[in-house]
Design a protein around this motif. Structure first.
Motif, PDB file in Angstrom:
ATOM      1  N   ARG A 190      12.645  -4.843 -23.667  1.00 11.93           N
ATOM      2  CA  ARG A 190      12.383  -6.252 -23.355  1.00 11.93           C
ATOM      3  C   ARG A 190      11.894  -7.047 -24.578  1.00 11.93           C
ATOM      4  O   ARG A 190      10.792  -7.616 -24.579  1.00 11.93           O
ATOM      5  N   LEU A 191      12.707  -7.104 -25.610  1.00  6.36           N
ATOM      6  CA  LEU A 191      12.403  -7.965 -26.747  1.00  6.36           C
ATOM      7  C   LEU A 191      12.386  -9.417 -26.302  1.00  6.36           C
ATOM      8  O   LEU A 191      13.289  -9.867 -25.582  1.00  6.36           O
ATOM      9  N   SER A 192      11.363 -10.155 -26.723  1.00  6.36           N
ATOM     10  CA  SER A 192      11.222 -11.548 -26.291  1.00  6.36           C
ATOM     11  C   SER A 192      10.252 -12.275 -27.209  1.00  6.36           C
ATOM     12  O   SER A 192       9.682 -11.686 -28.131  1.00  6.36           O
ATOM     13  N   ASN A 193      10.047 -13.555 -26.903  1.00  5.18           N
ATOM     14  CA  ASN A 193       9.056 -14.392 -27.579  1.00  5.18           C
ATOM     15  C   ASN A 193       9.253 -14.384 -29.099  1.00  5.18           C
ATOM     16  O   ASN A 193       8.312 -14.142 -29.857  1.00  5.18           O
ATOM     17  N   PHE A 194      10.460 -14.659 -29.540  1.00  3.94           N
ATOM     18  CA  PHE A 194      10.752 -14.725 -30.970  1.00  3.94           C
ATOM     19  C   PHE A 194      10.101 -15.964 -31.587  1.00  3.94           C
ATOM     20  O   PHE A 194      10.199 -17.069 -31.062  1.00  3.94           O
ATOM     21  N   ARG A 195       9.445 -15.759 -32.739  1.00  5.86           N
ATOM     22  CA  ARG A 195       8.770 -16.853 -33.435  1.00  5.86           C
ATOM     23  C   ARG A 195       9.030 -16.761 -34.927  1.00  5.86           C
ATOM     24  O   ARG A 195       8.837 -15.703 -35.539  1.00  5.86           O
ATOM     25  N   ILE A 196       9.440 -17.839 -35.531  1.00  8.76           N
ATOM     26  CA  ILE A 196       9.724 -17.888 -36.965  1.00  8.76           C
ATOM     27  C   ILE A 196       8.421 -17.887 -37.754  1.00  8.76           C
ATOM     28  O   ILE A 196       7.422 -18.474 -37.331  1.00  8.76           O
ATOM     29  N   GLN A 197       8.438 -17.257 -38.924  1.00 10.34           N
ATOM     30  CA  GLN A 197       7.290 -17.373 -39.819  1.00 10.34           C
ATOM     31  C   GLN A 197       7.169 -18.829 -40.272  1.00 10.34           C
ATOM     32  O   GLN A 197       8.125 -19.411 -40.785  1.00 10.34           O
ATOM     33  N   GLU A 198       5.993 -19.399 -40.097  1.00 10.47           N
ATOM     34  CA  GLU A 198       5.803 -20.828 -40.358  1.00 10.47           C
ATOM     35  C   GLU A 198       5.377 -21.133 -41.782  1.00 10.47           C
ATOM     36  O   GLU A 198       5.499 -22.259 -42.256  1.00 10.47           O
ATOM     37  N   TRP A 235      23.138 -16.469 -47.749  1.00  8.25           N
ATOM     38  CA  TRP A 235      22.737 -16.429 -46.353  1.00  8.25           C
ATOM     39  C   TRP A 235      21.480 -17.255 -46.134  1.00  8.25           C
ATOM     40  O   TRP A 235      20.779 -17.616 -47.080  1.00  8.25           O
ATOM     41  N   VAL A 236      21.215 -17.551 -44.868  1.00  3.07           N
ATOM     42  CA  VAL A 236      19.958 -18.145 -44.445  1.00  3.07           C
ATOM     43  C   VAL A 236      19.123 -17.014 -43.860  1.00  3.07           C
ATOM     44  O   VAL A 236      19.598 -16.267 -43.002  1.00  3.07           O
ATOM     45  N   SER A 237      17.892 -16.870 -44.346  1.00  2.00           N
ATOM     46  CA  SER A 237      17.068 -15.743 -43.915  1.00  2.00           C
ATOM     47  C   SER A 237      15.697 -16.217 -43.474  1.00  2.00           C
ATOM     48  O   SER A 237      15.234 -17.296 -43.870  1.00  2.00           O
ATOM     49  N   SER A 238      15.057 -15.382 -42.674  1.00  2.00           N
ATOM     50  CA  SER A 238      13.682 -15.681 -42.256  1.00  2.00           C
ATOM     51  C   SER A 238      13.021 -14.432 -41.691  1.00  2.00           C
ATOM     52  O   SER A 238      13.678 -13.608 -41.047  1.00  2.00           O
ATOM     53  N   MET A 239      11.736 -14.325 -41.942  1.00  2.74           N
ATOM     54  CA  MET A 239      10.920 -13.358 -41.210  1.00  2.74           C
ATOM     55  C   MET A 239      10.601 -13.964 -39.851  1.00  2.74           C
ATOM     56  O   MET A 239      10.505 -15.185 -39.703  1.00  2.74           O
ATOM     57  N   PHE A 240      10.492 -13.117 -38.843  1.00  5.14           N
ATOM     58  CA  PHE A 240      10.131 -13.603 -37.520  1.00  5.14           C
ATOM     59  C   PHE A 240       9.269 -12.568 -36.809  1.00  5.14           C
ATOM     60  O   PHE A 240       9.156 -11.422 -37.254  1.00  5.14           O
ATOM     61  N   PHE A 241       8.663 -12.981 -35.719  1.00  8.09           N
ATOM     62  CA  PHE A 241       7.786 -12.117 -34.936  1.00  8.09           C
ATOM     63  C   PHE A 241       8.281 -12.092 -33.499  1.00  8.09           C
ATOM     64  O   PHE A 241       8.951 -13.030 -33.036  1.00  8.09           O
ATOM     65  N   PHE A 242       7.963 -11.025 -32.789  1.00  7.96           N
ATOM     66  CA  PHE A 242       8.457 -10.882 -31.420  1.00  7.96           C
ATOM     67  C   PHE A 242       7.541  -9.969 -30.624  1.00  7.96           C
ATOM     68  O   PHE A 242       6.651  -9.313 -31.182  1.00  7.96           O
ATOM     69  N   GLU A 243       7.759  -9.951 -29.330  1.00  6.82           N
ATOM     70  CA  GLU A 243       7.026  -9.070 -28.423  1.00  6.82           C
ATOM     71  C   GLU A 243       8.006  -8.106 -27.766  1.00  6.82           C
ATOM     72  O   GLU A 243       9.203  -8.397 -27.647  1.00  6.82           O
TER      73      GLU A 243
END
Length: 619
Positions: free
Chosen positions: A90-98, A115-123
């Motif tokens: 149940r991966l969810s609640n994705f949030r981009i590093q601000e 490419w376009v890249s980003s770190m992100f966080f999830f639950e």
């Protein structure tokens, strides 16, 4: 866009060709994609991700979806993988590093690829994680994932006691209060395991064992480290006299405790040994030195080990942990070849693992020394003999990759593990976020740029008869390390001695056919005079050590270690070994810091009942 395996070499890929224009708003591109992915994942029974991934995309997952380390290649494989695991994970609640270095950005990666890249966080259902996403633009203008990375960083209910979560430390706040004793009284009992058995037995107290012990204890797991040496750090102190680390200090921090700002860039072996000793004390690790494992047996029905250990005073004890982590060193068991006629050799012959210092051998000045092998140890030993006045020749069978410590190594770490760089924890995530095949493909460009910067050194080595090898795909040190565990030299001074002719080179593709009384006999029919021969011929698979110490019953259930499996992950290292309750752990200082977290989380998940058993790694 095409990303394919090529030729007969596994995991050699072609990078895609992409548009070179940056989007007006990289953050909006990443945000829109993550929202679409979360929407798709919210309906695992009817999962549809085809519009989010290129046909040949990658997803590397560390424990977030599956309790293993997995690399999936192609939209079809990714879809199947998510279909099998998302309903439970149940991966969810994705949030981009601000903020910080890894918030959404457009990058020109290598020529022809951006490419376009980003770190992100999830639950997840079990914890929280951090990931990296890299989107490339297709011919239709849509941004789809080229490489996705998810890594579990923390388990719910087993959060690490860091920062504001740190323990109070007063006697009253400890379990049982004052009745349980003061801190020092508790430590004395803990170290001897007088009240309970350790949940995890870690065999070896080098960088692997120490990082592992710190991670396990921080997750609340009872852990004992045993080591055969007299002092913590002796695994480095007792190596050859001139040894220093070949990786820079910013790359080699240990878990929770970085080196001080005034620490040298490259650490002398004895100084590192002293740091290990201090680290064990500061981290409150339970370590029994001068202790050897003599036998072990595993009970499948109780999921428990019976491990016999002998301590320095001769006393024996049977420990009953649920897990054994084998930290005896990826380069722990010497590979020592034998040759016809070597018993008749009247000089000195030994393996590089036995080398201490050239000065300890009877007056080597003017003596002919042959060092067999041209990896890191071979170069360091050859340089050591030359500096003690010996007439040194290095015998090379096949090419070796060479990179200098003062130029190439720092180019590799630029933007990540460097002075003034991002936090180590973030740099670790980014450095491991691409599948190994993609890392290798990108390393081709890096290796080429390093070679340009080090052209004078490389040309000089060629003129001296040194055979260079950049790998089957030109990926240099990255592929050599992860697939061979060697085949390279990080130059800290020996290359200039070879270039100047102070250390001679002999190339023998077919190797050694035998020994005479004072010479090596080579396959090309020539003799190489020698008073001293050092076999810098590398080390065996860690499974060899398991077989030697624990016997065939245990070793036969374990997998071989190192090199890449069919998915492109390292075989058996830091992940299920094939034998329940048994784990291999090793690597350089950085890898031990990074992957100790993931192995500790796997063990914690089993002990928490989240993951019921260890499984055989897919090969």
């Amino acid at each position: 866009m095409v990303t394919t395996l090529t030729g007969g070499n596994p995991h050699i890929i072609n990078l895609p060709k992409t548009s070179t224009s940056a989007p007006p708003d990289a953050r909006a591109v990443i945000q829109e994609w993550l929202v679409a992915l979360e929407t798709a994942l919210s309906k695992p029974s009817t999962l549809k991700i085809g519009s989010l991934f290129h046909e040949e995309s990658w997803w590397r997952d560390m424990l977030a979806l599956d309790w293993d380390m997995r690399t999936l290649h192609s939209a079809a494989e990714i879809s199947e993988f998510l279909g099998a695991h998302q309903s439970k994970a149940r991966l969810s609640n994705f949030r981009i590093q601000e903020q910080g270095n890894f918030q959404p950005r457009w990058q020109q990666v290598v020529e022809g690829l951006s490419w376009v890249s980003s770190m992100f966080f999830f639950e997840t259902a079990f914890g929280s994680g951090t990931g990296m996403v890299r989107l490339t633009q297709g011919d239709d203008g849509r941004w789809r994932a080229y490489a996705m990375y998810t890594s579990l960083q923390e388990l719910k209910g087993a959060e690490e006691p860091l920062g504001k979560k740190r323990p109070e430390g007063t006697t009253e706040s400890m379990p049982g209060g004052l009745v349980g004793g003061t801190w020092i009284e508790r430590r004395e009992r803990q170290k001897e395991f007088l009240d309970a058995e350790p949940t995890v037995l870690v065999v070896g107290a080098g960088q692997a064992g120490l990082n592992m012990g710190a991670r396990l204890q921080n997750l609340g797991l009872s852990c004992l480290l045993v080591d055969k040496h007299e002092r913590i750090g002796d695994n480095w102190r007792k190596r050859y006299r001139t040894l220093v680390t070949h990786d820079p200090v910013e790359f080699t921090h240990m878990a929770y405790l970085p080196f001080p700002q005034n620490w040298p860039q490259f650490t002398p072996k004895d100084k590192l040994g002293d740091w290990f000793e201090a680290y064990a004390t500061i981290m409150e690790l339970n370590v029994w030195m001068k202790t050897s494992v003599t036998s072990a047996d595993y009970n499948d029905s109780t999921a428990q080990w019976a491990v016999n250990v002998t301590r320095g005073d001769g006393s024996q004890r049977i420990l009953r942990p649920r897990h054994v982590v084998w930290c005896t060193g990826h380069s722990g068991e010497a590979r020592i070849p034998s040759f016809p006629g070597q018993d008749s050799f009247q000089g000195t012959l030994y393996h590089g693992s036995q080398h201490t210092d050239a000065s300890e051998y009877n007056n080597v000045r003017g003596k002919k020394v042959v060092v067999v092998g041209t990896g890191n140890s071979g170069h360091d030993i050859a340089q050591n003999y030359y500096e003690n006045g010996a007439d040194v020749t290095m015998l090379q069978r096949s090419g070796t990759y060479v990179i200098t410590a003062d130029k190439g190594v720092f180019m590799m770490h630029k933007g990540l593990h460097e002075d003034g760089g991002p936090p180590t924890e973030e740099a670790d995530i980014v450095s491991e976020s691409l599948p190994f095949p993609v890392q290798f493909a990108l390393s081709v460009d890096m290796t080429r740029r390093i070679a340009d910067a080090e052209k004078e050194t490389l040309d000089g080595l060629r003129r001296a008869g040194f055979q260079l090898d950049f790998g089957p795909d030109g990926a240099g040190i990255a592929r050599a390390y992860y697939t061979r565990g060697g085949g390279y030299y990080i130059d800290v001074g020996c290359s200039s001695l070879i270039i100047d002719g102070k250390i001679k080179m002999k190339h023998s593709p077919q190797g050694i056919v035998g020994f005479g009384p004072r010479e090596l006999k080579l396959a090309d029919g020539t003799d190489l005079p020698a008073d001293v021969v050092v076999l810098a011929t590398g080390y065996d698979n860690m499974r060899t050590t398991v077989r030697k110490v624990l016997g065939d019953k245990i070793a036969d259930r374990c997998l071989d270690v190192w090199d890449l499996d069919h998915e492109g992950e390292l075989r058996a290292m830091w992940r299920p070994s094939g034998h329940p309750g048994f784990w291999y752990f090793g690597g350089n200082l950085a890898l031990c810091r990074i992957y100790s977290k993931f192995l500790a989380l796997q063990i914690k998940a089993i002990e928490s009942g989240i993951q019921t058993q260890t499984r055989e790694t897919k090969i």
